[in-house]
Enzyme design. Sequence first.
Site, PDB file in Angstrom:
ATOM      1  N   ARG A 138       0.860  -1.195   0.000  1.00 33.46           N
ATOM      2  CA  ARG A 138       0.000   0.000   0.000  1.00 33.46           C
ATOM      3  C   ARG A 138       0.886   1.231   0.000  1.00 33.46           C
ATOM      4  O   ARG A 138       1.108   1.867   1.032  1.00 33.46           O
ATOM      5  CB  ARG A 138      -0.902  -0.022   1.220  1.00 33.46           C
ATOM      6  CG  ARG A 138      -1.814  -1.253   1.282  1.00 33.46           C
ATOM      7  CD  ARG A 138      -2.551  -1.285   2.608  1.00 33.46           C
ATOM      8  NE  ARG A 138      -3.201  -2.564   2.852  1.00 33.46           N
ATOM      9  CZ  ARG A 138      -3.145  -3.209   4.003  1.00 33.46           C
ATOM     10  NH1 ARG A 138      -2.462  -2.718   5.030  1.00 33.46           N
ATOM     11  NH2 ARG A 138      -3.788  -4.358   4.146  1.00 33.46           N
ATOM     12  N   ASP A 173       2.502   4.929  -0.393  1.00 31.91           N
ATOM     13  CA  ASP A 173       2.033   6.251   0.009  1.00 31.91           C
ATOM     14  C   ASP A 173       1.789   7.165  -1.191  1.00 31.91           C
ATOM     15  O   ASP A 173       2.259   6.894  -2.293  1.00 31.91           O
ATOM     16  CB  ASP A 173       3.087   6.931   0.892  1.00 31.91           C
ATOM     17  CG  ASP A 173       3.074   6.384   2.313  1.00 31.91           C
ATOM     18  OD1 ASP A 173       2.038   5.835   2.739  1.00 31.91           O
ATOM     19  OD2 ASP A 173       4.120   6.496   2.986  1.00 31.91           O
ATOM     20  N   ARG A 221      12.025   5.186   3.242  1.00 31.59           N
ATOM     21  CA  ARG A 221      12.222   6.639   3.195  1.00 31.59           C
ATOM     22  C   ARG A 221      13.037   7.135   4.387  1.00 31.59           C
ATOM     23  O   ARG A 221      13.797   8.110   4.270  1.00 31.59           O
ATOM     24  CB  ARG A 221      10.871   7.345   3.106  1.00 31.59           C
ATOM     25  CG  ARG A 221      10.220   7.165   1.729  1.00 31.59           C
ATOM     26  CD  ARG A 221       8.759   7.564   1.724  1.00 31.59           C
ATOM     27  NE  ARG A 221       8.570   8.936   2.159  1.00 31.59           N
ATOM     28  CZ  ARG A 221       7.374   9.471   2.441  1.00 31.59           C
ATOM     29  NH1 ARG A 221       6.274   8.732   2.336  1.00 31.59           N
ATOM     30  NH2 ARG A 221       7.280  10.722   2.819  1.00 31.59           N
TER      31      ARG A 221
END
Lengths: 245, 245
Positions: free
Chosen positions: B50, B52, B197
């Site tokens: 999923r 972002d 990230r």
Amino acid sequence: MKRVKLIVAYDGTNYHGWQVQDNGITIEEVLNRTISELVQEDIKVIGASRTDAGVHACGNVAVFDTESRIPGDKFSFALNQRLPEDIRIQESCEVDADFHPRYADTVKTYEYNILNRRFELPSKRLYASFCYYPMDIERMNQAAAYLVGEHDFKSFCSAGAQVQTTVRTIYAVNVTKEDDMVHIRITGNGFLYNMVRIIAGTLMQVGTGLMEPEQVKGILEARDRSKAGPTAVAKGLTLVEIRYE
Amino acid sequence: MKRVKLIVAYDGTNYHGWQVQDNGITIEEVLNRTISELVQEDIKVIGASRTDAGVHACGNVAVFDTESRIPGDKFSFALNQRLPEDIRIQESCEVDADFHPRYADTVKTYEYNILNRRFELPSKRLYASFCYYPMDIERMNQAAAYLVGEHDFKSFCSAGAQVQTTVRTIYAVNVTKEDDMVHIRITGNGFLYNMVRIIAGTLMQVGTGLMEPEQVKGILEARDRSKAGPTAVAKGLTLVEIRYE
């Protein structure tokens, strides 16, 4: 009064090309407005290459004259703070008052990109042409070799262009492939209207087997636009660099 | 009834991420609608990752069940004709009815891109983070080496994630540079919320000299999100591949 030279990079996706026109926003118009606001004068830039709608650049060149006391090399920083994110000045400097970006001797480099795979890759869709059929890079380089040198490129020029001569010199054409991306890199002393895109369209036909490499010689000799391949789509083209000799 | 697996590529720029939500259009929603229209059933895909908002993918995976008589491998062609140009199915095939894209053993590969140069390049702005300060790739690889193996990655997980364990295995982290683009490529058996990230943000700090490579060892041991670097921006991240063992 001083003359300032800008090296301009842009993503051409959202622009109707470089040159100011009535039916849409252009790079030239945004530069004129942004520089005028910065220096509080009525600025009109002179561009080196009037790229078409959708064409990108890393290194187009523009100059303008100003009374501003901003040092030439500081315009890049000052303008980048005001420009939209799809236009970025890469370098700025003061040049001689008689420097004209179109009337000087130049070496221009363009790159045309073709994504060559089974399905389109969304992140590349705005920066490359797409070709489903396998492309033979070796054949494309064989064809490209015929273009190198001084030739009359009338067959590789779209109608409607007003030029004194269709003779140009190409210094190098190299076709390479990295992963699924085919790069056609062309360096020359000047290019006719749509010339790089017609060369790309022709080399794509050679690469996919629709045309033999040797045919390029005959296309040059014919001086007839209808003999060359189609004009490849604008979004695959990037003006990489303009060198002033 | 059959289960069809899709390999999905997308440009995440214009989407509020993968998962269906109220405040914006998502990849999952577009897939559900497009497949439902094609097969005339009410389809709900199950996605593997999923991603972002703003994150891109070459190889996310989704499955759905259908009574359709379209062969599994033909869905790619049929769907690509109906999908918006920023989503493209790369491959489709029929899989076992009990195949679940999130509950199977996987090897996932992500790439984080950082444009490292003096000024932003417009054509890369949506697909890479930007860093003005010079980055030392050797230092980044030294730091990255501490992350390889089975570790508790709690320090590299954003708050709010509900997971049973924050232990994950990273198989490889490689930092390379091509021209002005730094690529951080990470392969592992699974990733926590924002983990790639935060790793990218930490390696950027190491690369620019704000952090020593050896500090990464202590960050892992601290099990404290505040010890790691900032979460790097979403647009630099691409989900490259999900391999099922």
